[in-house]
Design a protein around this motif. Sequence first.
Motif, PDB file in Angstrom:
ATOM      1  N   THR A  23      -4.565 -20.990  62.315  1.00 35.51           N
ATOM      2  CA  THR A  23      -3.955 -22.008  62.680  1.00 35.51           C
ATOM      3  C   THR A  23      -3.202 -20.444  63.617  1.00 35.51           C
ATOM      4  OG1 THR A  23      -2.617 -22.176  61.343  1.00 35.51           O
ATOM      5  CG2 THR A  23      -3.785 -23.737  62.085  1.00 35.51           C
ATOM      6  N   LEU A  24      -2.262 -21.177  64.413  1.00 35.58           N
ATOM      7  CA  LEU A  24      -2.299 -19.806  66.018  1.00 35.58           C
ATOM      8  C   LEU A  24      -0.235 -19.716  65.352  1.00 35.58           C
ATOM      9  CD1 LEU A  24      -4.582 -19.951  67.164  1.00 35.58           C
ATOM     10  CD2 LEU A  24      -2.922 -20.473  69.184  1.00 35.58           C
ATOM     11  N   ASN A  25      -0.308 -18.997  64.921  1.00 34.22           N
ATOM     12  CA  ASN A  25       1.448 -17.987  64.444  1.00 34.22           C
ATOM     13  C   ASN A  25       1.761 -18.363  65.812  1.00 34.22           C
ATOM     14  OD1 ASN A  25       3.666 -17.175  63.907  1.00 34.22           O
ATOM     15  ND2 ASN A  25       2.112 -15.860  61.988  1.00 34.22           N
ATOM     16  N   ALA A  26       2.177 -19.118  66.191  1.00 34.50           N
ATOM     17  CA  ALA A  26       3.630 -19.197  67.604  1.00 34.50           C
ATOM     18  C   ALA A  26       4.296 -18.101  67.508  1.00 34.50           C
ATOM     19  CB  ALA A  26       4.383 -20.683  67.729  1.00 34.50           C
ATOM     20  N   ASP A  27       4.381 -17.858  66.687  1.00 38.55           N
ATOM     21  CA  ASP A  27       6.152 -17.178  66.333  1.00 38.55           C
ATOM     22  C   ASP A  27       5.762 -15.279  67.020  1.00 38.55           C
ATOM     23  OD1 ASP A  27       8.126 -19.173  66.173  1.00 38.55           O
ATOM     24  OD2 ASP A  27       8.153 -19.015  63.290  1.00 38.55           O
ATOM     25  N   ASN A  28       4.239 -15.217  66.461  1.00 38.34           N
ATOM     26  CA  ASN A  28       3.779 -13.975  66.241  1.00 38.34           C
ATOM     27  C   ASN A  28       2.634 -13.407  67.603  1.00 38.34           C
ATOM     28  OD1 ASN A  28       5.395 -13.074  64.660  1.00 38.34           O
ATOM     29  ND2 ASN A  28       4.011 -13.126  62.795  1.00 38.34           N
ATOM     30  N   THR A  29       2.858 -14.749  68.145  1.00 39.06           N
ATOM     31  CA  THR A  29       1.667 -14.873  69.701  1.00 39.06           C
ATOM     32  C   THR A  29       2.436 -14.667  71.030  1.00 39.06           C
ATOM     33  OG1 THR A  29       0.204 -15.856  68.265  1.00 39.06           O
ATOM     34  CG2 THR A  29      -0.039 -16.347  70.833  1.00 39.06           C
ATOM     35  N   VAL A  53      -8.381 -22.001  65.272  1.00 40.27           N
ATOM     36  CA  VAL A  53      -9.286 -21.545  66.004  1.00 40.27           C
ATOM     37  C   VAL A  53     -10.332 -21.507  64.840  1.00 40.27           C
ATOM     38  CG1 VAL A  53     -11.133 -19.692  66.555  1.00 40.27           C
ATOM     39  CG2 VAL A  53      -8.660 -19.891  67.366  1.00 40.27           C
ATOM     40  N   VAL A  54     -11.635 -22.328  64.814  1.00 44.16           N
ATOM     41  CA  VAL A  54     -12.340 -22.723  63.669  1.00 44.16           C
ATOM     42  C   VAL A  54     -13.691 -21.093  63.874  1.00 44.16           C
ATOM     43  CG1 VAL A  54     -14.185 -23.980  62.969  1.00 44.16           C
ATOM     44  CG2 VAL A  54     -12.265 -24.757  63.516  1.00 44.16           C
ATOM     45  N   ALA A 146      -6.699 -13.846  61.421  1.00 44.63           N
ATOM     46  CA  ALA A 146      -7.517 -12.823  62.768  1.00 44.63           C
ATOM     47  C   ALA A 146      -5.948 -13.104  63.283  1.00 44.63           C
ATOM     48  CB  ALA A 146      -8.800 -14.093  63.322  1.00 44.63           C
ATOM     49  N   THR A 147      -7.196 -11.711  64.592  1.00 45.88           N
ATOM     50  CA  THR A 147      -5.306 -11.570  65.715  1.00 45.88           C
ATOM     51  C   THR A 147      -6.875 -10.994  66.878  1.00 45.88           C
ATOM     52  OG1 THR A 147      -5.913  -9.104  65.416  1.00 45.88           O
ATOM     53  CG2 THR A 147      -3.699 -10.525  64.372  1.00 45.88           C
ATOM     54  N   ALA A 148      -6.026 -11.568  68.419  1.00 47.17           N
ATOM     55  CA  ALA A 148      -7.027 -11.889  69.765  1.00 47.17           C
ATOM     56  C   ALA A 148      -6.289 -11.067  71.028  1.00 47.17           C
ATOM     57  CB  ALA A 148      -7.930 -12.886  70.252  1.00 47.17           C
ATOM     58  N   LYS A 149      -6.724 -10.043  71.226  1.00 43.19           N
ATOM     59  CA  LYS A 149      -6.129  -9.170  71.995  1.00 43.19           C
ATOM     60  C   LYS A 149      -6.827  -9.458  73.623  1.00 43.19           C
ATOM     61  CE  LYS A 149      -3.037  -4.876  73.475  1.00 43.19           C
ATOM     62  NZ  LYS A 149      -2.768  -3.979  72.491  1.00 43.19           N
ATOM     63  N   GLY A 150      -6.628  -9.705  74.598  1.00 47.61           N
ATOM     64  CA  GLY A 150      -7.352  -9.773  76.234  1.00 47.61           C
ATOM     65  C   GLY A 150      -6.315  -9.906  76.977  1.00 47.61           C
ATOM     66  N   GLN A 151      -6.968 -10.683  78.256  1.00 49.89           N
ATOM     67  CA  GLN A 151      -6.182 -11.169  79.436  1.00 49.89           C
ATOM     68  C   GLN A 151      -7.440 -11.859  80.183  1.00 49.89           C
ATOM     69  OE1 GLN A 151      -6.193  -8.439  83.154  1.00 49.89           O
ATOM     70  NE2 GLN A 151      -4.929  -8.353  82.793  1.00 49.89           N
ATOM     71  N   ILE A 152      -6.768 -13.318  80.890  1.00 48.35           N
ATOM     72  CA  ILE A 152      -7.294 -14.126  81.620  1.00 48.35           C
ATOM     73  C   ILE A 152      -6.589 -14.004  82.924  1.00 48.35           C
ATOM     74  CG2 ILE A 152      -7.882 -16.623  81.830  1.00 48.35           C
ATOM     75  CD1 ILE A 152      -7.255 -17.051  79.267  1.00 48.35           C
ATOM     76  N   LYS A 153      -7.942 -14.383  83.812  1.00 47.09           N
ATOM     77  CA  LYS A 153      -7.399 -13.946  84.678  1.00 47.09           C
ATOM     78  C   LYS A 153      -7.860 -15.033  85.989  1.00 47.09           C
ATOM     79  CE  LYS A 153      -8.417  -9.000  86.073  1.00 47.09           C
ATOM     80  NZ  LYS A 153      -9.330  -8.255  86.688  1.00 47.09           N
ATOM     81  N   GLU A 186      -1.913 -11.484  73.584  1.00 49.49           N
ATOM     82  CA  GLU A 186      -1.405 -11.016  71.901  1.00 49.49           C
ATOM     83  C   GLU A 186      -1.833 -12.510  70.713  1.00 49.49           C
ATOM     84  OE1 GLU A 186       0.463  -7.914  71.031  1.00 49.49           O
ATOM     85  OE2 GLU A 186       0.520  -6.986  72.887  1.00 49.49           O
ATOM     86  N   VAL A 187      -2.691 -12.818  70.327  1.00 44.02           N
ATOM     87  CA  VAL A 187      -2.313 -13.995  69.495  1.00 44.02           C
ATOM     88  C   VAL A 187      -2.784 -13.739  67.966  1.00 44.02           C
ATOM     89  CG1 VAL A 187      -4.040 -15.877  68.925  1.00 44.02           C
ATOM     90  CG2 VAL A 187      -3.569 -15.663  71.895  1.00 44.02           C
ATOM     91  N   ASP A 188      -1.925 -14.227  67.451  1.00 42.99           N
ATOM     92  CA  ASP A 188      -2.047 -13.825  65.442  1.00 42.99           C
ATOM     93  C   ASP A 188      -1.927 -15.453  64.842  1.00 42.99           C
ATOM     94  OD1 ASP A 188      -1.719 -12.315  63.641  1.00 42.99           O
ATOM     95  OD2 ASP A 188       0.464 -13.722  63.274  1.00 42.99           O
ATOM     96  N   SER A 189      -3.203 -15.581  64.519  1.00 37.27           N
ATOM     97  CA  SER A 189      -3.317 -16.911  63.178  1.00 37.27           C
ATOM     98  C   SER A 189      -3.678 -16.573  62.061  1.00 37.27           C
ATOM     99  CB  SER A 189      -4.694 -16.966  64.010  1.00 37.27           C
ATOM    100  OG  SER A 189      -6.241 -16.344  63.315  1.00 37.27           O
TER     101      SER A 189
END
Length: 194
Positions: A23-29, A53-54, A146-153, A186-189
């Motif tokens: 589950t996404l951790n909204a406070d740390n995203t 995210v599964v 898990a954590t994810a970091k990146g950029q969407i255009k 920067e997504v934290d789950s």
Amino acid sequence: MKKLFIPVILLCFVYAESEKTFTLNADNTVLRWTAEKVTGTHWGYVKVEGGSVVVKGKKILTGECIVDMSTIMVMDMKDSPYREKLENHLRSSDFFDTENHSKVSLIIIDASHKGNSVQIAGELTIKGITHSVEFPAVVKFSNNGATAKGQIKIDRTLYDIKYRSGKYYPDIGDKMIYDVFKLDFEVDSKVYVP
């Protein structure tokens, strides 16, 4: 002893490859947007409402992220009296129309893995309009999530955001706002425990 050892190994393999939901951790995203115009740049933040995210092992199978566009903030004008005016304008029908479309969603439909780098393909919905998107991310797994970091255009005009677009108003001159804006994430789950 050998007869007992093989089933134990097989059970460990099955367990390691079982699907998990993070589950996404909204406070740390953190979602940081940047938009450019002829005369400068604006940037700020917007908040994640939720998502999940599964994964299977270290492979992303599916996922969803919901963003609350009514939370959009402008940070480059933090001490300016015009900050609130711009934030309200971004929430208006000229831009994200949060009164009628407050939520933006990203549905992950595929992910191609190469080490920690992942090419994510999904469906992005803004103002009720859906288009396919692809973007790279660096994903790191742990026992807790898990954590994810990146950029969407994102080309805003695909989602009926045409305000001061050179594509639709070619004679607008230096008042033009560029069509593509960037969303750094920067997504934290964390592992979901029912």
